[in-house]
Structures are given as C-alpha cells and as structure tokens.
Design a protein around this motif. Sequence first.
Motif, PDB file in Angstrom:
ATOM      1  N   GLU A  96     -23.605  47.449  17.323  1.00 15.55           N
ATOM      2  CA  GLU A  96     -23.643  46.193  18.129  1.00 15.55           C
ATOM      3  C   GLU A  96     -23.081  44.939  17.433  1.00 15.55           C
ATOM      4  OE1 GLU A  96     -27.786  45.953  18.970  1.00 15.55           O
ATOM      5  OE2 GLU A  96     -27.776  47.210  20.543  1.00 15.55           O
ATOM      6  N   ALA A  97     -22.866  45.092  16.190  1.00 20.78           N
ATOM      7  CA  ALA A  97     -22.211  44.102  15.382  1.00 20.78           C
ATOM      8  C   ALA A  97     -20.645  43.705  15.682  1.00 20.78           C
ATOM      9  CB  ALA A  97     -22.443  44.181  13.856  1.00 20.78           C
ATOM     10  N   ASP A  98     -20.414  42.297  15.669  1.00 17.99           N
ATOM     11  CA  ASP A  98     -18.943  42.137  15.871  1.00 17.99           C
ATOM     12  C   ASP A  98     -18.285  41.809  14.441  1.00 17.99           C
ATOM     13  OD1 ASP A  98     -19.015  41.846  18.920  1.00 17.99           O
ATOM     14  OD2 ASP A  98     -20.698  40.878  18.573  1.00 17.99           O
ATOM     15  N   ALA A  99     -19.036  41.322  13.384  1.00 17.68           N
ATOM     16  CA  ALA A  99     -18.392  41.046  12.209  1.00 17.68           C
ATOM     17  C   ALA A  99     -19.624  41.071  10.849  1.00 17.68           C
ATOM     18  CB  ALA A  99     -17.778  39.705  12.410  1.00 17.68           C
ATOM     19  N   LEU A 100     -18.789  41.498   9.986  1.00 22.13           N
ATOM     20  CA  LEU A 100     -19.752  41.320   8.703  1.00 22.13           C
ATOM     21  C   LEU A 100     -19.409  40.267   7.926  1.00 22.13           C
ATOM     22  CD1 LEU A 100     -19.179  44.836   7.257  1.00 22.13           C
ATOM     23  CD2 LEU A 100     -21.301  44.155   8.356  1.00 22.13           C
ATOM     24  N   LEU A 101     -20.722  39.649   7.267  1.00 22.72           N
ATOM     25  CA  LEU A 101     -20.424  38.446   6.377  1.00 22.72           C
ATOM     26  C   LEU A 101     -21.212  39.068   5.218  1.00 22.72           C
ATOM     27  CD1 LEU A 101     -20.033  35.562   5.595  1.00 22.72           C
ATOM     28  CD2 LEU A 101     -22.275  34.974   6.852  1.00 22.72           C
ATOM     29  N   MET A 106     -14.316  46.662  11.849  1.00 25.70           N
ATOM     30  CA  MET A 106     -14.522  45.177  12.365  1.00 25.70           C
ATOM     31  C   MET A 106     -14.444  44.433  11.239  1.00 25.70           C
ATOM     32  SD  MET A 106     -18.912  44.912  12.212  1.00 25.70           S
ATOM     33  CE  MET A 106     -19.774  46.156  11.237  1.00 25.70           C
ATOM     34  N   PRO A 107     -13.953  43.009  11.632  1.00 25.96           N
ATOM     35  CA  PRO A 107     -13.612  42.053  10.708  1.00 25.96           C
ATOM     36  C   PRO A 107     -14.811  41.585   9.681  1.00 25.96           C
ATOM     37  CG  PRO A 107     -13.357  41.173  13.142  1.00 25.96           C
ATOM     38  CD  PRO A 107     -14.087  42.646  13.272  1.00 25.96           C
ATOM     39  N   LYS A 108     -14.389  41.669   8.515  1.00 28.05           N
ATOM     40  CA  LYS A 108     -15.203  41.238   7.265  1.00 28.05           C
ATOM     41  C   LYS A 108     -15.133  39.906   6.652  1.00 28.05           C
ATOM     42  CE  LYS A 108     -13.636  45.369   6.616  1.00 28.05           C
ATOM     43  NZ  LYS A 108     -13.621  46.104   7.862  1.00 28.05           N
ATOM     44  N   TYR A 109     -15.916  39.227   6.488  1.00 26.44           N
ATOM     45  CA  TYR A 109     -15.578  37.905   5.714  1.00 26.44           C
ATOM     46  C   TYR A 109     -16.587  37.806   4.493  1.00 26.44           C
ATOM     47  CZ  TYR A 109     -14.133  36.525  10.414  1.00 26.44           C
ATOM     48  OH  TYR A 109     -13.283  36.668  11.757  1.00 26.44           O
ATOM     49  N   VAL A 110     -16.176  37.354   3.753  1.00 27.68           N
ATOM     50  CA  VAL A 110     -16.441  37.309   2.150  1.00 27.68           C
ATOM     51  C   VAL A 110     -16.538  35.987   1.455  1.00 27.68           C
ATOM     52  CG1 VAL A 110     -14.422  38.359   1.008  1.00 27.68           C
ATOM     53  CG2 VAL A 110     -16.861  38.545  -0.155  1.00 27.68           C
ATOM     54  N   LEU A 111     -17.663  35.604   0.791  1.00 28.89           N
ATOM     55  CA  LEU A 111     -17.766  34.348   0.277  1.00 28.89           C
ATOM     56  C   LEU A 111     -17.573  34.746  -1.145  1.00 28.89           C
ATOM     57  CD1 LEU A 111     -20.525  32.294   2.162  1.00 28.89           C
ATOM     58  CD2 LEU A 111     -18.065  31.869   2.237  1.00 28.89           C
ATOM     59  N   SER A 112     -16.329  34.043  -1.764  1.00 31.17           N
ATOM     60  CA  SER A 112     -16.009  34.200  -3.166  1.00 31.17           C
ATOM     61  C   SER A 112     -15.095  33.377  -3.791  1.00 31.17           C
ATOM     62  CB  SER A 112     -15.775  35.809  -3.476  1.00 31.17           C
ATOM     63  OG  SER A 112     -15.235  36.011  -4.794  1.00 31.17           O
ATOM     64  N   PRO A 166     -22.190  28.134   9.691  1.00 33.51           N
ATOM     65  CA  PRO A 166     -22.165  27.413  11.041  1.00 33.51           C
ATOM     66  C   PRO A 166     -20.737  27.557  11.675  1.00 33.51           C
ATOM     67  CG  PRO A 166     -23.264  26.120   9.481  1.00 33.51           C
ATOM     68  CD  PRO A 166     -22.810  27.333   8.762  1.00 33.51           C
ATOM     69  N   GLN A 167     -19.563  27.385  10.795  1.00 31.44           N
ATOM     70  CA  GLN A 167     -17.999  27.454  11.386  1.00 31.44           C
ATOM     71  C   GLN A 167     -17.882  29.052  11.820  1.00 31.44           C
ATOM     72  OE1 GLN A 167     -15.610  26.568   8.095  1.00 31.44           O
ATOM     73  NE2 GLN A 167     -16.240  24.271   8.227  1.00 31.44           N
ATOM     74  N   LEU A 168     -18.453  29.949  11.181  1.00 34.92           N
ATOM     75  CA  LEU A 168     -18.427  31.451  11.569  1.00 34.92           C
ATOM     76  C   LEU A 168     -19.081  31.683  12.841  1.00 34.92           C
ATOM     77  CD1 LEU A 168     -16.973  33.915  10.609  1.00 34.92           C
ATOM     78  CD2 LEU A 168     -19.010  34.574   9.597  1.00 34.92           C
ATOM     79  N   LYS A 169     -20.239  31.015  12.833  1.00 32.82           N
ATOM     80  CA  LYS A 169     -21.061  31.247  14.318  1.00 32.82           C
ATOM     81  C   LYS A 169     -20.385  30.398  15.290  1.00 32.82           C
ATOM     82  CE  LYS A 169     -25.560  30.587  14.258  1.00 32.82           C
ATOM     83  NZ  LYS A 169     -26.975  30.104  13.775  1.00 32.82           N
ATOM     84  N   ALA A 170     -19.513  29.440  15.212  1.00 30.61           N
ATOM     85  CA  ALA A 170     -19.001  28.797  16.229  1.00 30.61           C
ATOM     86  C   ALA A 170     -17.761  29.661  16.612  1.00 30.61           C
ATOM     87  CB  ALA A 170     -18.475  27.387  15.640  1.00 30.61           C
ATOM     88  N   GLU A 171     -16.967  30.154  15.831  1.00 29.44           N
ATOM     89  CA  GLU A 171     -15.825  31.129  16.009  1.00 29.44           C
ATOM     90  C   GLU A 171     -16.070  32.389  16.505  1.00 29.44           C
ATOM     91  OE1 GLU A 171     -11.704  32.196  15.490  1.00 29.44           O
ATOM     92  OE2 GLU A 171     -12.872  30.370  15.502  1.00 29.44           O
ATOM     93  N   ILE A 172     -17.272  33.208  16.200  1.00 30.68           N
ATOM     94  CA  ILE A 172     -17.392  34.302  16.660  1.00 30.68           C
ATOM     95  C   ILE A 172     -18.413  34.308  17.651  1.00 30.68           C
ATOM     96  CG2 ILE A 172     -18.133  36.777  16.062  1.00 30.68           C
ATOM     97  CD1 ILE A 172     -16.941  36.304  13.328  1.00 30.68           C
ATOM     98  N   ASP A 173     -18.112  34.553  18.918  1.00 31.81           N
ATOM     99  CA  ASP A 173     -19.083  34.747  20.071  1.00 31.81           C
ATOM    100  C   ASP A 173     -19.986  36.151  20.058  1.00 31.81           C
ATOM    101  OD1 ASP A 173     -20.902  34.350  22.346  1.00 31.81           O
ATOM    102  OD2 ASP A 173     -19.311  34.467  23.713  1.00 31.81           O
ATOM    103  N   GLY A 174     -20.756  36.484  19.232  1.00 28.05           N
ATOM    104  CA  GLY A 174     -21.244  37.488  18.922  1.00 28.05           C
ATOM    105  C   GLY A 174     -22.168  37.763  17.773  1.00 28.05           C
ATOM    106  N   ILE A 175     -22.628  39.084  17.257  1.00 31.26           N
ATOM    107  CA  ILE A 175     -23.377  39.258  16.139  1.00 31.26           C
ATOM    108  C   ILE A 175     -22.692  39.441  14.861  1.00 31.26           C
ATOM    109  CG2 ILE A 175     -25.038  41.008  15.202  1.00 31.26           C
ATOM    110  CD1 ILE A 175     -25.884  41.581  17.875  1.00 31.26           C
ATOM    111  N   ILE A 176     -22.983  38.444  14.009  1.00 25.68           N
ATOM    112  CA  ILE A 176     -22.563  38.421  12.500  1.00 25.68           C
ATOM    113  C   ILE A 176     -23.584  39.013  11.529  1.00 25.68           C
ATOM    114  CG2 ILE A 176     -21.664  36.879  10.757  1.00 25.68           C
ATOM    115  CD1 ILE A 176     -21.096  34.911  13.322  1.00 25.68           C
ATOM    116  N   GLN A 177     -23.262  40.284  11.084  1.00 21.65           N
ATOM    117  CA  GLN A 177     -24.347  41.077  10.424  1.00 21.65           C
ATOM    118  C   GLN A 177     -24.132  40.721   9.159  1.00 21.65           C
ATOM    119  OE1 GLN A 177     -24.663  45.317   9.220  1.00 21.65           O
ATOM    120  NE2 GLN A 177     -25.132  45.259  11.389  1.00 21.65           N
ATOM    121  N   VAL A 178     -25.372  40.616   8.322  1.00 24.33           N
ATOM    122  CA  VAL A 178     -25.335  40.335   6.921  1.00 24.33           C
ATOM    123  C   VAL A 178     -26.403  41.140   6.189  1.00 24.33           C
ATOM    124  CG1 VAL A 178     -25.818  38.453   5.035  1.00 24.33           C
ATOM    125  CG2 VAL A 178     -24.999  37.610   7.219  1.00 24.33           C
ATOM    126  N   PRO A 179     -25.801  42.230   5.746  1.00 28.92           N
ATOM    127  CA  PRO A 179     -26.412  43.302   4.829  1.00 28.92           C
ATOM    128  C   PRO A 179     -26.372  43.039   3.383  1.00 28.92           C
ATOM    129  CG  PRO A 179     -24.499  44.242   5.373  1.00 28.92           C
ATOM    130  CD  PRO A 179     -24.364  42.945   5.925  1.00 28.92           C
TER     131      PRO A 179
END
Length: 211
Positions: A72-77, A104-110, A133-146
């Motif tokens: 169900e996830a649309d992206a990984l953070l 799926m798209p993967k976003y990493v903070l580093s 917040p910028q990512l939430k505005a960009e992706i209209d879906g679930i951003i999963q953070v494991p």
Amino acid sequence: MLGDELSAAGPSYVYTLETKEDEMGRIVVTEFVSMDGVMQAPGGEDFKYPGWTFEFDRGEDGNQFKLQETLEADALLLGRVTYESFAGAWPSREGPFAEKFNAMPKYVLSSTLESPEWNNTTVLDGRAVEAAPQLKAEIDGIIQVPGSLQLVQALLEADVVDDLHLMVFPVVLGTGRKLFGELDEKLDWRLAEVKQVGPDGVVVMSYERAR
C-alpha cells in the motif's frame, strides 16, 4: 540536529521537492519494538540481543500485515543507516515484498551519501523538519518510514507523522535504543487497530495522530 540522517544532502544528489496544491501524503512510521520500546537490531547487528524478533513466530497474519502495508506504500523515506542496510539486502531478493521495495521511489536524508546505487533513490536536501512536509506535499499517498531511529524521532518532534504501525514482541530487552525519545510537547494518538498475530503473542498496534 540529530546527526547525519537529518543533515543536508551533498550537492551531487540534492533534490528540492515541488509542492502540489490540495494533495497531501501520509507519513506512516512502521517499527518492530519490544515491550519496553526498544527497536534496535530487530533483524541483527552489533547488539546484546541481535535479531531478537526471530525468537518469536509472528505467523501468517503477521507476515501478511507487513506485506500489505508495504504494497500500500507509495514511497519509502529512510535515514542513511537504514537505507544502507536495505540497499545491501533487497536488490538481490525476490518475491512481492522485494519487488515492491526495489521498484518504488526511495528518499534518504543524508549529508554523506554521494552515489546511491539502489534504483529510484533520491537524496533529499534539508533536515527532517523541512524535508518531510515538502515530501507530503509532493506525494499524494503513503510515505512509509521503517527503522531510521534518528529520522523517526525528528519526525515525531516536528509532529509530521500521521500513523504509527507497531509490531510489539513479548520481550523486555532492558537495553538498547528506544523508539520514543524526549519531546518538547506531548503527542496524542488514536488507536485504530490492535490484533495478535501468530502463536507467540506478537501484537500489531496501529495508531492515528489525534489532531
């Protein structure tokens, strides 16, 4: 500032997210935790009890829960440490779980990750309090953070987490890094679902932010 996972990305892979009107994603943090809130090394690393989750049978229901939330996830953070762990494991695996993670798209903070090799990876510019917040505005879906402990604690402090999925294992570890750290303000949550999975008393607890 909570370390490398929350710092600005290097110039080679900086990506600034564009905001869309009237569309907001949901940040869903998903974690394996002990009864005393420890989330360190659930699958194994340098720790007193590495891979402690493997001592318990989460059953088919538990496996299905993890698969379904990923499908169900649309992206990984991800924070850098979790990203590198995943990038070293999932590309070589097969099956629906691996296929979804790899595609799926993967976003990493580093600030130190310069050449991410896992496909569909973007290194974000900025700290969690700004990037999420910028990512939430960009992706209209679930951003999963494991995983991603430092990142998750920064997201909670910034109050940008919408859902918490906790798979709680019936063990008190008594040591190790814990999911919840100090917060400037309390956060209220609404219990959306709770159920036991598997025969060993593993419990899935899903919360929604009460605003």
